[in-house]
Scaffold this active site. Sequence first.
Site, PDB file in Angstrom:
ATOM      1  N   ASP A  67      35.931  34.625  45.404  1.00 30.14           N
ATOM      2  CA  ASP A  67      37.104  34.561  44.539  1.00 30.14           C
ATOM      3  C   ASP A  67      37.692  33.157  44.440  1.00 30.14           C
ATOM      4  O   ASP A  67      37.349  32.260  45.215  1.00 30.14           O
ATOM      5  CB  ASP A  67      38.187  35.552  45.029  1.00 30.14           C
ATOM      6  N   ASN A 136      45.993  45.302  53.310  1.00 30.35           N
ATOM      7  CA  ASN A 136      46.126  46.436  52.380  1.00 30.35           C
ATOM      8  C   ASN A 136      44.770  47.016  51.994  1.00 30.35           C
ATOM      9  O   ASN A 136      44.683  47.827  51.080  1.00 30.35           O
ATOM     10  CB  ASN A 136      46.909  46.014  51.125  1.00 30.35           C
ATOM     11  N   HIS A 138      42.124  45.291  50.804  1.00 26.18           N
ATOM     12  CA  HIS A 138      41.348  44.621  49.748  1.00 26.18           C
ATOM     13  C   HIS A 138      40.115  43.925  50.319  1.00 26.18           C
ATOM     14  O   HIS A 138      40.102  43.499  51.470  1.00 26.18           O
ATOM     15  CB  HIS A 138      42.214  43.667  48.907  1.00 26.18           C
ATOM     16  N   GLU A 143      42.380  44.491  44.793  1.00 22.23           N
ATOM     17  CA  GLU A 143      43.577  45.093  45.377  1.00 22.23           C
ATOM     18  C   GLU A 143      43.524  46.620  45.231  1.00 22.23           C
ATOM     19  O   GLU A 143      42.737  47.149  44.435  1.00 22.23           O
ATOM     20  CB  GLU A 143      44.818  44.549  44.662  1.00 22.23           C
TER      21      GLU A 143
HETATM   22  C1  F6R Z   1      39.052  35.539  50.633  1.00 19.32           C
HETATM   23  C2  F6R Z   1      39.025  36.974  50.403  1.00 19.32           C
HETATM   24  C3  F6R Z   1      40.018  37.900  51.025  1.00 19.32           C
HETATM   25  C4  F6R Z   1      40.228  37.662  52.515  1.00 19.32           C
HETATM   26  C5  F6R Z   1      41.308  38.598  53.063  1.00 19.32           C
HETATM   27  C6  F6R Z   1      41.587  38.340  54.516  1.00 19.32           C
HETATM   28  O1  F6R Z   1      38.004  34.905  49.943  1.00 19.32           O
HETATM   29  O2  F6R Z   1      38.210  37.406  49.669  1.00 19.32           O
HETATM   30  O3  F6R Z   1      39.609  39.229  50.811  1.00 19.32           O
HETATM   31  O4  F6R Z   1      39.030  37.858  53.203  1.00 19.32           O
HETATM   32  O5  F6R Z   1      42.475  38.438  52.324  1.00 19.32           O
HETATM   33  O6  F6R Z   1      42.174  37.084  54.652  1.00 19.32           O
HETATM   34  P1  F6R Z   1      42.512  36.456  56.104  1.00 19.32           P
HETATM   35  O7  F6R Z   1      41.191  36.219  56.734  1.00 19.32           O
HETATM   36  O8  F6R Z   1      43.233  35.176  55.795  1.00 19.32           O
HETATM   37  O9  F6R Z   1      43.313  37.470  56.809  1.00 19.32           O
END
Ligand code: F6R
Length: 260
Positions: A67, A136, A138, A143
């Site tokens: 992303d 959450n 995702h 989301e």
């Molecule tokens: C980032 C991504 C997100 C993160 C998720 C966890 O490229 O795709 O899904 O993996 O938000 O983020 P952290 O590791 O910062 O808790």
Amino acid sequence: MKILILPDRDAAVARCVEVIAATLDARPDAVLGLATGGTMEPVCAGLVARAREGAVSLGEMRSFNLDEYVGLAPSHPQSYHAYMQRHLIGPAGLDPERLRLPRGNAADPEAEAARYEAEIAAAGGIELQLLGIGANGHIGFNEPSSSLASPCRVKTLTRATRAANARFFGPGEEVPRFAITMGIATILRSRHALLLAVGAAKAEAVAAMVEGPLSARCPASALQMHPRATVVLDPEAAARLELRQYYETVHPQGREVPLG
Ligand code: F6R
């Protein structure tokens, strides 16, 4: 799903690095799917350290990140382009052309998402998809309420995700409201999905992903439909799993136990 509960956070990170290195050992020009975020920082550091020791070669791989924020140029310090430069491309001395991300500052973000999906397909798809998980549920920026059949597209970030990611932005700096993300279908097409979750803040999402219903309420639960999904956890992230004892019997301390 293969559920591996490692003795601690460092061991969980090390296991992920091992899986990536083994994939590249088997096929140095493999196409990887990469993730960003706090969880992935030590994974990048582990890969860079191995590459410096000559224990893994990163020069021939290609990769596609999950992303990128809409509206951020690659040069913006909080863009995922900049993250990759900081944590992997720069320290490992890689050719940035081989590590692809969606262009967050494209004039038409929806068209950019479709182009990115086609670029992944043209590369032959993803061999190993690395994933983190949001509190959450995702994966990527899919989301809750994301279609479980979604392709790459633009998603509106939830307030909770923007609040969680505010820690990476400066005071008074707005977290973007939209992101281009691989879809759930894009992720499910990878040949191996490897999700890393550490820390108590992820425990509820991990339980919903592994043991909850298959539901857009927890987009990561779509991995229940993946033919080869490996979930690597530390004890805190595994704390809410009702069948934890079973997972620990199958893979004591996250080890592979020979059959028979
Ligand atoms: C980032 C991504 C997100 C993160 C998720 C966890 O490229 O795709 O899904 O993996 O938000 O983020 P952290 O590791 O910062 O808790």
